[in-house]
Write a protein that holds these residues in place. Structure first.
Motif, short mmCIF file in Angstrom:
data_model
loop_
_atom_site.label_atom_id
_atom_site.label_comp_id
_atom_site.label_asym_id
_atom_site.label_seq_id
_atom_site.Cartn_x
_atom_site.Cartn_y
_atom_site.Cartn_z
N ASP A 27 4.81 13.74 2.38
CA ASP A 27 4.89 12.80 1.27
C ASP A 27 6.19 12.96 0.50
OD1 ASP A 27 2.52 11.51 1.74
OD2 ASP A 27 1.35 12.67 0.30
N SER B 273 1.68 7.09 -6.69
CA SER B 273 0.59 8.02 -7.02
C SER B 273 1.00 9.49 -6.94
CB SER B 273 -0.61 7.77 -6.10
OG SER B 273 -0.31 8.21 -4.77
N ILE B 274 2.01 9.80 -6.14
CA ILE B 274 2.43 11.20 -6.00
C ILE B 274 3.61 11.54 -6.92
CG2 ILE B 274 1.64 11.31 -3.60
CD1 ILE B 274 4.55 11.06 -2.72
N LYS C 56 2.41 1.85 -3.51
CA LYS C 56 1.41 2.38 -4.45
C LYS C 56 1.13 3.85 -4.18
CE LYS C 56 -0.80 -2.11 -5.18
NZ LYS C 56 -1.98 -2.97 -4.90
N HIS C 57 1.17 4.25 -2.90
CA HIS C 57 0.97 5.67 -2.58
C HIS C 57 2.12 6.51 -3.12
CE1 HIS C 57 -0.28 9.26 -0.50
NE2 HIS C 57 0.91 9.34 0.11
N ARG D 250 0.83 -1.21 0.00
CA ARG D 250 0.00 0.00 0.00
C ARG D 250 0.87 1.26 0.00
NH1 ARG D 250 -2.95 3.17 3.77
NH2 ARG D 250 -1.99 2.09 5.53
N TYR D 251 1.96 1.22 0.74
CA TYR D 251 2.86 2.36 0.83
C TYR D 251 3.52 2.63 -0.53
CZ TYR D 251 6.69 5.31 2.58
OH TYR D 251 7.57 6.33 2.80
#
Length: 870
Positions: free
Chosen positions: A488, A447-448, A443-444, A440-441
């Motif tokens: 982020d 995304s940024i 993929k985040h 999950r990390y």
């Protein structure tokens, strides 16, 4: 194995212990153009490579004594170990060589060059005899400018790779070393050793850690194996690696609170506990930790205090401070540093806890950190590896931790037997539950990732790259006062920092560079997602084995082949002493080599018995101005005759082992003397004096000294800063309070004056002071005209050296170097000579018949001629 090794006779056994497995690497270099030393961290690779370099230099003399480097040695190491400081003027790496090994005695200090591993050091095309690449795993990235320029521009006859952690990404890394070797050597090298390293289907005695063959180019030995094969009856009783610990914090806000609580608890348990904290940033992490410790009463100090807990932050600004903590006592309670400056090469035997405030994604890096405190000379009864991990806070550290365990379980053990660095039941249980959060990390982060973010990343990475390479701050912080919405970005920068380096030189333009960076980040994330989505049988088996064997955390692990069910691979473990060392000691090739090794070191080990008394004999000769004993050949005598007479007179009735001077020592005395402290001091004194005859760029002879050059005082100060091993009495006599330069003016200006009786008549005889006498002896043959000797083909007798003829066509260049030190161009004395030495030497009626030094000195400084009397 019959090559003569002069350097071996000059070793000081009090400074370095020779281990057979280290010494074998000298022979290994004879049989191979590329040698790979993959021994455990802290097992003595620096000294081992030093004796390899010594032997290479002895058997590959310079073609041109001044300019050619094609037979010289290049050492490539980390910036922290290459940078000079006040204590190690040649840097930490070469400082260890020069302090412990006879490079100076052999005249080799100017035949070794050290550079850091920044790509800018390899822009020029250069050829060397031997290239030693320290922390060689830092060159594994084929896409880096560091790799590209090294392989394109550096040429060598031999290459040695040093790395305790040769696998960083996967087992394919091992082939990269052969590719680098082939690029430097400009020819193919044998790569059959790659398969030999595979642990699968190997018996314990066939593992690389249990194997001995001086012709095989690779080693993978562990500290206790190395020591047990040198020290009879050795049993490991110290520096035992205990089960790795996790210190859990709830959120980033209370991370320092958890750190402090654990340190305080452990310190209450034992005041001997000392902690090394590895961070990533100076401002954002190291200083933050320091301030938090101060709230609990800690004070900033680089030493221990009896009444307070102390901490110290190593920033990299001071090139000397890293060496301040290599002692075993008097240390601050907590040492805080960034991994960029201390992950490799630093020796911290006085600490017993590594705290990973920042966690690397690579088990190789974590092993390097552990190796800072797990050293050959460590005296800790137990050492610990601690990880700070959040419970509900998934960040780059959490991802790195998961990645490191994944790599360790997957590819490391299959090729290299490895000591457990990070695994424990607690960690393995955490690992099995982390995969979902890790995916999950990732993929985040994906995304940024956009063009604007990449451009910002590029600027930060470029700044970090420039800071780390050329002697600036080794670890930079993020811009001041980052706002909370940058969290982020900070995590993305942390994700990139260990793997991605950038340089405008590598690409046609900035746009291309940013595109390459973005593609590299996406590839890395995609590959990690693919890896994490599946769990291999091998990893599962390793986990099961370790969870059920809590008593083997300090042993060596490997994957040994299929299990009895044939479904997966079993995990094996072996002890470094009763396993590896016993297998090697039973090897016939090792038995044969050991006999050779013992024969080789017989002379230096026997010399050790007599070393101190011999040195005191020559110190006394120096103190008493008996230079005929320091240099007996001048008076047609010999060291052998003088020493035998002295020994018979002073130790004949002794009951000690050295009451008789060994015939082996007497026969080899001339080869052994340069390693004695007093002769090492004299050799360095000559070096310091001779350096002044050349201009600062070492291109030309000086026409004159600047007014502020005080040759004698400067040379003495340089001697005082060196540890030659002189007796305390000798050192205090000449070098106490050396920071007070004015003391030299009177300290060494008092001559020795003797009265003798000749046929009942008392006459005064003058002897020059011992230091001025030594200057004369060391420089009398070094004349200006020596430089022209090759051109004119003339040779000069001893008489010429003492009383050189005047040849006005040479414009006074036929003056002994001694006169050059004491006389101005005008003919008057230099101020420091006139005031402190010359005017205090009385006119003598006679001189000793055999005292050539006094004759030459008094003739030079007072123009005295003498009637020689017995």
């Amino acid at each position: 194995m019959t090559v003569k090794k002069k350097w071996l006779n000059l070793l000081d056994p009090n400074k370095v212990i020779l281990y057979p497995l280290q010494f074998a690497n000298v022979e290994r270099l004879y049989s191979n153009d590329a040698v790979y030393i993959f021994d455990e961290v802290g097992s003595g690779k620096t000294i081992s490579s030093g004796i390899m370099a010594l032997d290479f230099l002895e058997h590959h003399p310079r073609d041109d004594a001044r300019w050619s480097a094609e037979n010289d040695v290049l050492v490539i190491t980390t910036n922290a170990l290459a940078r000079p400081n006040e204590v190690k003027v040649a840097g930490q790496f070469l400082g260890d060589w020069f302090d412990k090994l006879p490079f100076s005695d052999m005249g080799y200090t100017n035949r070794v060059r050290v550079v850091n591993n920044h790509h800018s050091k390899f822009k020029q095309r250069l050829s060397y005899g031997l290239v030693i690449i320290d922390e060689a795993h830092l060159f594994l990235n084929r896409d880096s400018l560091r790799y590209e320029l090294l392989t394109a521009n550096i040429t060598a006859k031999k290459v040695v790779f040093l790395s305790a952690t040769p696998i960083k990404y996967s087992s394919s890394d091992l082939r990269t070393y052969t590719e680098i070797a082939e690029a430097l050597l400009k020819k193919k090298v044998d790569s059959s050793w790659l398969q030999r390293l595979n642990t699968l289907d190997k018996k314990p005695e066939d593992l690389i850690s249990s194997y001995f063959d001086v012709k095989f180019p690779v080693t993978r030995y562990f500290k206790d194996t190395v020591k047990s094969l040198q020290i009879e009856g050795y049993k490991k009783t110290v520096a035992r690696r205990y089960e790795t610990q996790i210190w859990r914090y709830k959120s980033y806000v209370n991370k320092n609170e958890v750190l402090l609580e654990n340190i305080q608890t452990l310190y209450r348990e034992s005041k001997a506990n000392r902690f090394v904290v590895f961070t990533r940033y100076v401002e954002r992490e190291a200083y933050s930790i320091g301030k938090y410790l101060e709230t609990a009463g800690f004070v900033s100090s680089n030493t221990e205090r009896a009444d307070q807990l102390t901490y110290y932050i190593v920033t990299g600004r001071n090139t000397q401070e890293l060496s301040d903590f290599s002692a075993k006592t008097g240390l601050p309670t907590v040492l805080i540093l960034t991994y960029q400056i201390a992950e490799q090469g630093l020796n911290l035997p006085g600490y017993n806890h590594i705290i990973n405030y920042h966690i690397s994604a690579y088990p190789s890096a974590l092993e390097q950190r552990y190796g800072r405190i797990d050293r050959l000379d460590s005296e800790s009864e137990a050492i610990y590896n601690c990880f700070l991990l959040g419970t509900s806070y998934f960040d780059s550290n959490y991802l790195n931790f998961y990645s490191a365990v994944y790599t360790y379980l997957g590819s490391l053990l299959k090729y290299l037997p490895s000591r457990n660095t990070l695994l424990s039941p607690d960690i393995l249980k955490a690992y099995t539950s982390m995969r979902y959060e890790a995916e999950r990390y990732l993929k985040h982060l994906l995304s940024i990732l956009n063009d604007q973010t990449v451009s910002k990343l590029y600027d930060h990475l470029l700044a970090l790259e420039s800071h780390s390479g050329e002697g600036g701050l080794i670890s930079a912080s993020l811009p001041p006062n980052p706002n909370p919405t940058d969290e982020d970005f900070k995590n993305l920068l942390d994700f990139c920092r260990e793997d991605f380096s950038v340089s405008d030189e590598q690409y046609a333009n900035r746009v291309e560079a940013e595109q390459s960076l973005q593609a590299g980040i996406r590839d890395k994330i995609d590959n990690l997602l693919k890896d994490f989505s599946k769990e291999s049988d091998e990893r599962t088996k390793v986990i099961d084995f370790l969870l059920n064997n809590n008593n083997v955390w300090d042993h060596i692990f490997y994957q040994k082949g299929q299990s009895t069910l044939g479904l997966s691979y079993d995990v094996g473990w072996i002890d470094p002493i009763v396993g590896c060392a016993e297998f090697i000691s039973e090897n016939n090739a090792y038995k044969e080599y050991l006999a050779y090794f013992n024969q080789q070191i017989k002379l230096p080990m026997e010399f050790k018995v007599y070393r101190d008394k011999l040195n005191l004999y020559f110190e006394s000769a120096f103190n008493n101005n008996d230079f005929n004993f320091l240099y007996p050949e001048i008076v047609k005598s010999s060291y052998k005759e003088n020493l035998k007479e002295y020994w018979d007179k002073n130790y004949k009735d002794s009951t000690e082992r050295d009451k008789e001077l060994s015939p082996l020592i007497l026969e080899n005395i001339k080869d052994l003397l340069p390693s004695l402290p007093v002769f090492r001091m004299i050799a360095q004194f000559k070096s310091e004096l001779l350096r002044f005859i050349l201009t600062d760029n070492a291109e030309f002879y000086r026409d004159r000294f600047n007014g502020d050059v005080h040759v004698f005082a400067y040379a003495m100060a340089r001697l005082a800063s060196r540890d030659f091993g002189l007796s305390k009495e000798f050192y205090n006599r000449y070098f106490a309070d050396t920071h007070k330069m004015d003391q030299y003016k009177s300290q060494f200006g008092v001559p020795v004056v003797k009265e003798i009786s000749d046929k009942g008549e008392v006459k005064k005889v003058s002897e020059a002071t011992n230091w001025l006498k030594l200057v004369y002896h060391l420089t009398r043959k070094e004349t200006y005209i020596c430089k022209l000797r090759r051109i004119y083909g003339e040779t000069y007798t001893l008489e010429y050296v003492f009383t050189p003829k005047v040849d006005h066509t040479m414009r006074g260049y036929d003056v002994p170097l001694f006169n050059y030190f004491i006389s101005r161009n005008s003919g008057s004395f230099r101020t420091w000579v006139e005031n402190n030495l010359v005017n205090h030497i009385p006119r003598a009626d006679y001189i000793w018949l055999k005292d050539y030094w006094s004759d030459g000195i008094l003739n030079a400084v007072r123009k005295q001629t003498f009637e020689i009397k017995l």
